[in-house]
Design an enzyme around this catalytic site. Structure first.
Site, PDB file in Angstrom:
ATOM      1  N   ASP A  10       4.716   0.204 -10.928  1.00 20.31           N
ATOM      2  CA  ASP A  10       5.323  -0.396  -9.042  1.00 20.31           C
ATOM      3  C   ASP A  10       4.469   0.782  -8.079  1.00 20.31           C
ATOM      4  O   ASP A  10       4.025   2.220  -8.887  1.00 20.31           O
ATOM      5  CB  ASP A  10       6.741   0.061  -9.062  1.00 20.31           C
ATOM      6  CG  ASP A  10       7.955  -0.634 -10.078  1.00 20.31           C
ATOM      7  OD1 ASP A  10       6.376  -2.418 -10.299  1.00 20.31           O
ATOM      8  OD2 ASP A  10       8.622  -0.927 -10.666  1.00 20.31           O
ATOM      9  N   ASP A  27       6.696  -8.971  -8.294  1.00 21.11           N
ATOM     10  CA  ASP A  27       7.978  -8.430  -8.610  1.00 21.11           C
ATOM     11  C   ASP A  27       7.349  -9.558  -6.839  1.00 21.11           C
ATOM     12  O   ASP A  27       8.965 -10.338  -7.277  1.00 21.11           O
ATOM     13  CB  ASP A  27       8.152  -7.051  -7.743  1.00 21.11           C
ATOM     14  CG  ASP A  27       8.285  -6.865  -9.457  1.00 21.11           C
ATOM     15  OD1 ASP A  27       8.313  -7.070  -9.911  1.00 21.11           O
ATOM     16  OD2 ASP A  27       8.364  -5.121  -9.528  1.00 21.11           O
TER      17      ASP A  27
END
Length: 213
Positions: free
Chosen positions: A172, A186
């Site tokens: 991330d 995501d």
């Protein structure tokens, strides 16, 4: 008179016969060319929908491939250039790029259930492939493509990244202020999910039918 007509018979009509033969030839040519029944034959509607369905499936996989490759390339750049370095401020304190390894679900939730999330992602991919066989809606093709690309992006991390197969931590790097850190996969999953909710409220099914309550 009736006996005479029986003996003489109906006169030949070469023009009508020739027209019928021409139509038969055209019908055969149509079937040979694209594998579909000619207009007016049984199953014409089903045959006409097959190319349309194939186009929607092509859109689904094109969107999925774009989302997956964009996520994959962004993570490769983040790992190579940003990991173990100071975060990059994009919009002051409101948005930063910061490399984080996430063993949980999207936005960092549920880090103790990495294997379960991996199985769920694989199940989502299987369901999308099954839905694709009856897909005739362009908006649904885009929505499912986003879901598929995002699920494949994070599933790739879970399979190939440390600490191990099916337990890998997802990369991330998008870090808004006062919000969880996430990645492009995501984002694709969320956008696809929101689009599916909107389509469901409108009553549009993946096969293109519309329900009006």
């Amino acid at each position: 008179m009736a006996e005479a007509e029986r003996i003489i018979g109906t006169p030949d009509t070469p023009d009508a016969d020739r027209d019928g033969q021409d139509r038969d030839i055209e019908d055969r040519d149509l079937r040979d060319r694209d594998g579909r029944e000619p207009a007016g034959a049984d199953g014409t509607k089903e045959a006409a929908e097959r190319p349309r369905g194939r186009r929607r499936i092509a859109v689904l996989f094109a969107v999925a491939a774009f989302a997956y490759l964009l996520d994959l390339v962004s993570k490769m750049i983040v790992v190579a250039k940003l990991e173990h370095h100071e975060p990059i401020e994009v919009v002051g304190d409101w948005l930063r790029f910061e490399a984080i390894r996430n063993a949980g679900a999207a936005f960092g939730f549920g880090e103790a259930f990495t294997v379960i999330f991996t199985v769920i992602a694989a199940a989502v991919i299987v369901v999308i492939f099954r839905l694709a066989r009856k897909l005739y809606s362009l908006p649904w093709a885009i929505a499912l493509g986003l879901l598929l690309g995002g699920a494949l992006g994070n599933l790739t991390d879970r399979i190939f990244r440390s600490p191990g197969v099916f337990e890998g931590a997802v990369v991330d790097f998008i870090a808004p202020k006062h919000f969880a850190v996430f990645n492009l996969a995501d984002s694709a999953i969320v956008c696809g999910g929101v689009l599916i909710v909107l389509l469901s409220f409108r009553g549009l099914d993946p096969d293109g039918t519309v329900h009006k309550d």
